[in-house]
Design an enzyme around this catalytic site. Structure first.
Site, PDB file in Angstrom:
ATOM      1  N   ALA A  67       4.310   5.610  -7.764  1.00 22.32           N
ATOM      2  CA  ALA A  67       4.470   5.832  -9.161  1.00 22.32           C
ATOM      3  C   ALA A  67       4.440   7.252  -9.241  1.00 22.32           C
ATOM      4  CB  ALA A  67       3.302   5.264  -9.816  1.00 22.32           C
ATOM      5  N   GLY A 112       3.182   2.636  -5.676  1.00 17.82           N
ATOM      6  CA  GLY A 112       4.009   1.616  -6.456  1.00 17.82           C
ATOM      7  C   GLY A 112       5.283   1.250  -5.612  1.00 17.82           C
ATOM      8  N   GLU A 115       4.071  -1.490  -3.355  1.00 21.75           N
ATOM      9  CA  GLU A 115       3.820  -2.513  -4.341  1.00 21.75           C
ATOM     10  C   GLU A 115       5.224  -3.069  -4.605  1.00 21.75           C
ATOM     11  OE1 GLU A 115       1.257  -0.249  -6.849  1.00 21.75           O
ATOM     12  OE2 GLU A 115       0.254  -1.994  -6.874  1.00 21.75           O
ATOM     13  N   GLU A 135      -3.167   5.068  -2.763  1.00 22.93           N
ATOM     14  CA  GLU A 135      -3.846   5.412  -4.217  1.00 22.93           C
ATOM     15  C   GLU A 135      -5.639   5.784  -4.171  1.00 22.93           C
ATOM     16  OE1 GLU A 135      -1.692   3.010  -3.605  1.00 22.93           O
ATOM     17  OE2 GLU A 135      -0.555   2.628  -5.291  1.00 22.93           O
TER      18      GLU A 135
END
Ligand code: COA
Length: 261
Positions: A67, A112, A115, A135
């Site tokens: 992200a 992300g 993910e 993270e």
């Protein structure tokens, strides 16, 4: 579909290749990129021509490096929940996509990006791929389904280890962990991804779709409900032309010619 800045679709016959292209930030997922991925998958969902989707990152450094940390740094509690939910919704739509979705991962698949690969039905990796959920090193947790999907895929012990350490693992270790189905030379990544997808798309399209539905629905259901659902889908397939064609082809010792109905 509105104008897309960072996501494009390329075609190889009935295979759609969705390319995330924000190379100057290693394809990091800002809100626009997440929204565009959602729009592309919504569009492809309505396209009967599509038999399978390959998701990949542009350039030679990253699938997706996570992200967008610049954006995340601005969030407060409310926008944090909204950011997480927006990503979760798009990633769930990928997991529930009715045709097979394969992530072709070269370079970094972090946060992300990892993910996103986890939300796909299948993953293959180039030799230079690196997977990780860093993270916790940023003071957050994976918020796009990673705390759930990683454990489902590789088991609780490995998922806890990777999530709490934030360590990156290389492609061969990802293969050993069951995170990816194959590791291939970098220059062959896309050809091998397409060849992999064609091993699926040669099969009965309705059967492939309902197999995905049965497998992923079972993730949210009890054993009893899942078995009931599997039986219903099994019975449903008996009414398809694809079943008649698949079985006739076997008995006549020829290749099936499925029409997807
Ligand atoms: N969010 C925002 N920008 C990112 C990013 C991310 N997740 N990952 C990389 N970038 C940007 C860098 O800031 C840099 O931008 P700049 O040139 O404007 O400074 C550019 O992409 C290139 O990255 P850089 O760090 O210079 O490349 P590198 O080869 O030295 O390192 C990584 C590659 C992947 C190890 C490193 O970029 C990194 O650790 N990224 C963050 C990974 C992460 O924590 N992801 C989870 C986020 S929740």
């Amino acid at each position: 579909m509105s104008d897309l800045s960072h996501v494009r679709v390329e075609w190889d016959g009935d295979i759609a290749v969705v390319v995330i292209d924000r190379q100057e930030k290693l394809n990091a997922l800002n809100a626009d990129v997440v929204r565009e991925i959602g729009e592309v998958f919504a569009d492809l969902r309505n396209d009967d021509q599509v038999r399978g989707v390959i998701l990949t990152g542009a350039g030679d450094k990253a699938f997706v490096a996570g992200a967008d940390i610049g954006e995340l740094a601005q969030m407060d509690s409310i926008s944090g929940v909204e950011t997480s939910r927006a990503g979760q919704d798009v990633f769930l739509a990928i997991e529930r996509f009715p045709k097979p979705v394969l992530a072709a991962v070269g370079g970094y698949a972090l946060g992300g990006g990892c993910e996103l690969a986890l939300a796909c039905h299948l993953r293959i990796a180039a030799e230079d791929a690196r997977f990780g959920l860093p993270e916790v090193g940023l003071g957050i947790i994976p918020g796009y389904g990673g705390t759930i999907r990683l454990a489902r895929l590789v088991g609780l012990g490995k998922a806890v280890e990777l999530t709490l350490t934030g360590d990156m693992i290389k492609a061969p270790d990802a293969l050993t962990a069951g995170l990816v189905s194959a590791v291939v030379p970098r220059e062959e990544l896309m050809d091998q991804a397409k060849a992999f997808m064609r091993r699926i798309t040669k099969n009965g399209p309705v059967a492939v779709r309902l197999a995905l539905e049965s497998i992923f629905r079972a993730m949210d259901s009890t054993m009893g409900d899942s078995l009931d659902y599997e039986s219903s889908l099994f019975g449903l397939l008996a009414s398809t032309d694809d079943m008649k064609e698949g079985m006739a082809a076997f008995l006549e010792k020829r290749k099936p010619d499925f029409e997807g109905r």
